[in-house]
Scaffold this active site. Structure first.
Site: not given
Length: 264
Positions: A123-124, A141
């Site tokens: 994520h991200d 992340g």
């Protein structure tokens, strides 16, 4: 979807948006919030879900999982996104997650990337253009990867790390600090091994630009200077290096802005 080629065993939600010439292989599953650009191919048994946007001319091989919820306990079902650019090759069993609201809410892969089997992009993360992520490379992340980066197989990158443009990490590297642009690193613990000279030559860097970066690398890594003293020396070098000034400043600014510290 009339101009797309969809295998009869694939499950494509009626709300999904598929561009001209998209092909979807057997048993693939594509969710309602997915948009796929023209001429992209989706292999057998792929699952593409979440709020996922995929550009044109991508090759997605069988068993990839794109757009699943982030592996973050704070995630509470927010409509975060995964955005993939154009002309990427995404091999078998890759897993790319959507973003979280604790960051910008989007995970991004740029254009012309070569992503080998079992790569995880959490994520991200933000991955640039023309990168090579070898088998089982894993990004935790919030990782940022610059253009033309190469990550060796089984390399793991700690959350919030940055890897600068044109850097290269060797096989099974443990990346827990920022990797400055133009450098080669490897090992566990991670260590800088030199300037990525061959990669720069292949990408058309002139002898003058490479020469300036060699001087910059020596100041940062070979002169025994503190980081602050090295940054001051890089400032002076940038002023004296006509053709290589922008590259030296890029290296200097990356090191100065590091929050996790650079590998040294």
């Amino acid at each position: 979807m009339s101009s797309s080629s969809i295998h009869p065993t694939a499950i494509v939600h009626a709300a999904a948006r598929l561009g001209d010439g998209v092909s979807v292989g057997p048993y693939a599953v594509i969710g309602p919030h997915v948009a796929i650009g023209a001429r992209t191919s989706v292999g057998a048994h792929c699952v593409i879900e979440g709020h996922t946007q995929i550009g044109e001319d991508n090759r997605i091989f069988q068993f990839a999982s794109l757009g699943a919820a982030p592996q973050d306990k704070k995630y509470a079902g927010e409509p975060t996104r995964l955005v993939i650019g154009d002309r990427n090759t995404i091999r078998e069993f890759c897993t790319f997650n959507t973003g979280t609201v604790q960051d910008a809410g989007v995970t991004t892969l740029g254009d012309d990337n070569w992503v080998m089997a079992y790569v995880h992009i959490a994520h991200d993360c933000t991955v640039g253009n023309h990168t090579v992520l070898a088998n089982n490379a894993t990004l935790a992340g919030h990782v940022h990867v610059g253009d033309h980066v190469i990550l060796g197989g089984l390399t793991g990158v700690h959350q919030f790390c940055r890897i600068g443009a044109h850097a290269m990490a060797g096989f099974a590297s443990h990346v827990s600090q920022d990797v400055p642009p133009f450098t080669m690193v490897d090992g566990n613990p991670l260590a800088a091994r030199g300037l990525n000279t061959e990669g720069l030559r292949r990408r058309g860097f002139s002898a003058a630009r490479i020469g300036a970066l060699k001087q910059a690398y020596r100041l940062l890594y070979r002169q025994g200077l503190t980081l602050q003293a090295a940054l001051q020396a890089l400032d002076a070098l940038a002023q004296d290096s006509a053709e290589g000034a922008a590259d030296v400043r890029q290296l200097r600014d990356f090191a100065a802005q590091s929050r996790r510290g650079i590998v040294r």
